[in-house]
Design an enzyme around this catalytic site. Structure first.
Site, PDB file in Angstrom:
ATOM      1  N   ASN A  86     -51.307 -30.620 -75.069  1.00  0.00           N
ATOM      2  CA  ASN A  86     -52.564 -29.883 -75.173  1.00  0.00           C
ATOM      3  C   ASN A  86     -53.751 -30.769 -75.554  1.00  0.00           C
ATOM      4  O   ASN A  86     -54.711 -30.308 -76.159  1.00  0.00           O
ATOM      5  CB  ASN A  86     -52.396 -28.689 -76.123  1.00  0.00           C
ATOM      6  CG  ASN A  86     -51.944 -29.107 -77.512  1.00  0.00           C
ATOM      7  OD1 ASN A  86     -51.860 -30.303 -77.799  1.00  0.00           O
ATOM      8  ND2 ASN A  86     -51.667 -28.152 -78.363  1.00  0.00           N
TER       9      ASN A  86
ATOM     10  N   ARG B 207     -58.742 -27.331 -74.719  1.00  0.00           N
ATOM     11  CA  ARG B 207     -57.366 -27.010 -74.332  1.00  0.00           C
ATOM     12  C   ARG B 207     -57.319 -26.045 -73.153  1.00  0.00           C
ATOM     13  O   ARG B 207     -56.500 -26.215 -72.247  1.00  0.00           O
ATOM     14  CB  ARG B 207     -56.618 -26.459 -75.550  1.00  0.00           C
ATOM     15  CG  ARG B 207     -56.241 -27.566 -76.543  1.00  0.00           C
ATOM     16  CD  ARG B 207     -55.769 -27.017 -77.857  1.00  0.00           C
ATOM     17  NE  ARG B 207     -55.081 -28.023 -78.671  1.00  0.00           N
ATOM     18  CZ  ARG B 207     -54.679 -27.812 -79.921  1.00  0.00           C
ATOM     19  NH1 ARG B 207     -54.885 -26.639 -80.496  1.00  0.00           N
ATOM     20  NH2 ARG B 207     -54.056 -28.752 -80.587  1.00  0.00           N
TER      21      ARG B 207
ATOM     22  N   LYS C  85     -54.527 -37.016 -77.551  1.00  0.00           N
ATOM     23  CA  LYS C  85     -53.082 -37.215 -77.426  1.00  0.00           C
ATOM     24  C   LYS C  85     -52.745 -38.033 -76.167  1.00  0.00           C
ATOM     25  O   LYS C  85     -53.608 -38.220 -75.285  1.00  0.00           O
ATOM     26  CB  LYS C  85     -52.400 -35.841 -77.387  1.00  0.00           C
ATOM     27  CG  LYS C  85     -52.558 -35.047 -78.698  1.00  0.00           C
ATOM     28  CD  LYS C  85     -51.771 -33.733 -78.645  1.00  0.00           C
ATOM     29  CE  LYS C  85     -51.897 -32.954 -79.945  1.00  0.00           C
ATOM     30  NZ  LYS C  85     -51.025 -31.736 -79.957  1.00  0.00           N
TER      31      LYS C  85
ATOM     32  N   PHE D 276     -39.759 -27.461 -82.210  1.00  0.00           N
ATOM     33  CA  PHE D 276     -40.462 -28.360 -81.290  1.00  0.00           C
ATOM     34  C   PHE D 276     -40.690 -29.759 -81.866  1.00  0.00           C
ATOM     35  O   PHE D 276     -41.284 -30.619 -81.214  1.00  0.00           O
ATOM     36  CB  PHE D 276     -41.802 -27.743 -80.855  1.00  0.00           C
ATOM     37  CG  PHE D 276     -42.744 -27.367 -81.976  1.00  0.00           C
ATOM     38  CD1 PHE D 276     -43.562 -28.314 -82.581  1.00  0.00           C
ATOM     39  CD2 PHE D 276     -42.831 -26.050 -82.416  1.00  0.00           C
ATOM     40  CE1 PHE D 276     -44.435 -27.973 -83.596  1.00  0.00           C
ATOM     41  CE2 PHE D 276     -43.711 -25.693 -83.447  1.00  0.00           C
ATOM     42  CZ  PHE D 276     -44.514 -26.670 -84.040  1.00  0.00           C
TER      43      PHE D 276
ATOM     44  N   HIS E 248     -55.625 -33.117 -80.980  1.00  0.00           N
ATOM     45  CA  HIS E 248     -55.206 -32.639 -82.303  1.00  0.00           C
ATOM     46  C   HIS E 248     -56.434 -32.556 -83.195  1.00  0.00           C
ATOM     47  O   HIS E 248     -57.331 -33.386 -83.096  1.00  0.00           O
ATOM     48  CB  HIS E 248     -54.212 -33.629 -82.942  1.00  0.00           C
ATOM     49  CG  HIS E 248     -54.000 -33.374 -84.406  1.00  0.00           C
ATOM     50  ND1 HIS E 248     -53.094 -32.463 -84.873  1.00  0.00           N
ATOM     51  CD2 HIS E 248     -54.642 -33.870 -85.507  1.00  0.00           C
ATOM     52  CE1 HIS E 248     -53.164 -32.408 -86.203  1.00  0.00           C
ATOM     53  NE2 HIS E 248     -54.090 -33.263 -86.604  1.00  0.00           N
TER      54      HIS E 248
ATOM     55  N   GLU F 114     -54.278 -36.680 -93.242  1.00  0.00           N
ATOM     56  CA  GLU F 114     -54.258 -37.231 -91.880  1.00  0.00           C
ATOM     57  C   GLU F 114     -55.236 -38.398 -91.726  1.00  0.00           C
ATOM     58  O   GLU F 114     -54.935 -39.381 -91.040  1.00  0.00           O
ATOM     59  CB  GLU F 114     -54.559 -36.118 -90.874  1.00  0.00           C
ATOM     60  CG  GLU F 114     -53.432 -35.092 -90.818  1.00  0.00           C
ATOM     61  CD  GLU F 114     -53.708 -33.902 -89.908  1.00  0.00           C
ATOM     62  OE1 GLU F 114     -54.791 -33.833 -89.296  1.00  0.00           O
ATOM     63  OE2 GLU F 114     -52.811 -33.039 -89.818  1.00  0.00           O
TER      64      GLU F 114
ATOM     65  N   TYR G 258     -46.433 -35.738 -88.469  1.00  0.00           N
ATOM     66  CA  TYR G 258     -46.161 -34.305 -88.293  1.00  0.00           C
ATOM     67  C   TYR G 258     -45.091 -33.797 -89.264  1.00  0.00           C
ATOM     68  O   TYR G 258     -44.414 -32.813 -88.959  1.00  0.00           O
ATOM     69  CB  TYR G 258     -45.741 -34.023 -86.852  1.00  0.00           C
ATOM     70  CG  TYR G 258     -46.904 -33.833 -85.891  1.00  0.00           C
ATOM     71  CD1 TYR G 258     -47.824 -32.789 -86.066  1.00  0.00           C
ATOM     72  CD2 TYR G 258     -47.072 -34.651 -84.786  1.00  0.00           C
ATOM     73  CE1 TYR G 258     -48.883 -32.595 -85.181  1.00  0.00           C
ATOM     74  CE2 TYR G 258     -48.121 -34.465 -83.881  1.00  0.00           C
ATOM     75  CZ  TYR G 258     -49.018 -33.424 -84.090  1.00  0.00           C
ATOM     76  OH  TYR G 258     -50.064 -33.218 -83.213  1.00  0.00           O
TER      77      TYR G 258
ATOM     78  N   THR H 149     -53.754 -23.398 -79.952  1.00  0.00           N
ATOM     79  CA  THR H 149     -52.629 -24.300 -79.679  1.00  0.00           C
ATOM     80  C   THR H 149     -52.075 -24.059 -78.273  1.00  0.00           C
ATOM     81  O   THR H 149     -51.856 -24.994 -77.508  1.00  0.00           O
ATOM     82  CB  THR H 149     -51.503 -24.060 -80.715  1.00  0.00           C
ATOM     83  OG1 THR H 149     -52.078 -24.082 -82.020  1.00  0.00           O
ATOM     84  CG2 THR H 149     -50.410 -25.101 -80.595  1.00  0.00           C
TER      85      THR H 149
ATOM     86  N   ARG I  40     -61.955 -27.300 -84.374  1.00  0.00           N
ATOM     87  CA  ARG I  40     -60.866 -26.452 -83.883  1.00  0.00           C
ATOM     88  C   ARG I  40     -61.394 -25.426 -82.879  1.00  0.00           C
ATOM     89  O   ARG I  40     -60.704 -25.067 -81.924  1.00  0.00           O
ATOM     90  CB  ARG I  40     -60.089 -25.815 -85.036  1.00  0.00           C
ATOM     91  CG  ARG I  40     -59.208 -26.863 -85.762  1.00  0.00           C
ATOM     92  CD  ARG I  40     -58.172 -26.248 -86.678  1.00  0.00           C
ATOM     93  NE  ARG I  40     -57.147 -25.507 -85.972  1.00  0.00           N
ATOM     94  CZ  ARG I  40     -55.944 -25.997 -85.633  1.00  0.00           C
ATOM     95  NH1 ARG I  40     -55.600 -27.252 -85.909  1.00  0.00           N
ATOM     96  NH2 ARG I  40     -55.069 -25.235 -85.004  1.00  0.00           N
TER      97      ARG I  40
HETATM   98  O1  CDP Z   1     -52.198 -28.571 -82.937  1.00  0.00           O
HETATM   99  P1  CDP Z   1     -52.307 -27.235 -83.622  1.00  0.00           P
HETATM  100  O2  CDP Z   1     -52.724 -27.344 -85.078  1.00  0.00           O
HETATM  101  O3  CDP Z   1     -53.137 -26.263 -82.849  1.00  0.00           O
HETATM  102  O4  CDP Z   1     -50.836 -26.589 -83.592  1.00  0.00           O
HETATM  103  P2  CDP Z   1     -49.588 -26.762 -84.592  1.00  0.00           P
HETATM  104  O5  CDP Z   1     -48.981 -25.423 -84.795  1.00  0.00           O
HETATM  105  O6  CDP Z   1     -49.976 -27.540 -85.813  1.00  0.00           O
HETATM  106  O7  CDP Z   1     -48.553 -27.610 -83.726  1.00  0.00           O
HETATM  107  C1  CDP Z   1     -48.712 -29.003 -83.594  1.00  0.00           C
HETATM  108  C2  CDP Z   1     -48.484 -29.362 -82.138  1.00  0.00           C
HETATM  109  O8  CDP Z   1     -47.122 -29.078 -81.804  1.00  0.00           O
HETATM  110  C3  CDP Z   1     -49.269 -28.553 -81.112  1.00  0.00           C
HETATM  111  O9  CDP Z   1     -50.593 -29.021 -80.927  1.00  0.00           O
HETATM  112  C4  CDP Z   1     -48.430 -28.741 -79.876  1.00  0.00           C
HETATM  113  O10 CDP Z   1     -48.651 -30.025 -79.283  1.00  0.00           O
HETATM  114  C5  CDP Z   1     -47.012 -28.704 -80.443  1.00  0.00           C
HETATM  115  N1  CDP Z   1     -46.380 -27.372 -80.358  1.00  0.00           N
HETATM  116  C6  CDP Z   1     -45.370 -27.151 -79.428  1.00  0.00           C
HETATM  117  O11 CDP Z   1     -45.009 -28.066 -78.677  1.00  0.00           O
HETATM  118  N2  CDP Z   1     -44.769 -25.916 -79.332  1.00  0.00           N
HETATM  119  C7  CDP Z   1     -45.138 -24.913 -80.141  1.00  0.00           C
HETATM  120  N3  CDP Z   1     -44.552 -23.723 -80.032  1.00  0.00           N
HETATM  121  C8  CDP Z   1     -46.157 -25.110 -81.083  1.00  0.00           C
HETATM  122  C9  CDP Z   1     -46.761 -26.358 -81.171  1.00  0.00           C
HETATM  123 MG    MG Z   2     -51.715 -28.227 -86.680  1.00  0.00          MG
END
Ligand code: CDP
Ligand code: MG
Length: 137
Positions: free
Chosen positions: A112, A102, A9, A57, A115, A126, A49, A91, A85
């Protein structure tokens, strides 16, 4: 063999963590089969996304993801979706296992560093979002 999409990122690229992430992939026997650097527009980040479009968010996340260059990669290995992962960590970096990317480098739940796709279905969407078949080697 399974494939997944990885993104370093804008915070990861800006903080010079490209080499660090790639080193961890290669030392885990994960093969990089496609890679490029690009800067997404806000619209492209929203398209990527789209599953999160109703989340609170979403606007901030898509601003962040279009704020600077990213490195996108297609990774290949057995069970690479969950394997990668596991390398990334949760996350929320505060809940991520010690030694994960992370936990070691994230500064914020949003910023973080990396991705990774979360299922075969999302991996396929994706990967096709960023790469055509000629770019995957
Ligand atoms: O990236 P990951 O699959 O772990 O998490 P996600 O639930 O798919 O969320 C996508 C991205 O959104 C995260 O990696 C964070 O950068 C952001 N995010 C956030 O800013 N605030 C949250 N409460 C959850 C996710
Ligand atoms: Mg995700």
């Amino acid at each position: 063999m399974e494939r997944t999409l990885s993104i370093i990122k804008p915070d990861g690229v800006g903080r010079c963590l490209i080499g660090e992430v790639i080193k961890r992939l290669e030392s885990s026997n994960i093969k990089i089969i496609a890679m490029k650097m690009l800067k997404m527009t806000k619209k492209q980040a929203q398209g990527f996304y789209t599953v999160h479009k109703e989340r609170p968010f979403f606007d901030s996340l898509t601003d962040f993801m279009s704020s600077g260059p990213v490195v996108v990669m297609v990774l290949e290995a057995e069970n690479v979706i969950s394997k990668y992962r596991d390398l990334m960590g949760a996350t929320n970096y505060k809940e991520a296992e010690k030694g994960t990317i992370r936990r070691n480098f994230a500064t914020d739940i949003e910023k973080n560093v990396v991705h990774g796709s979360d299922s075969q279905e999302s991996a396929s969407f994706e990967i096709n979002y960023f790469f055509n078949s000629f770019e995957i080697v």
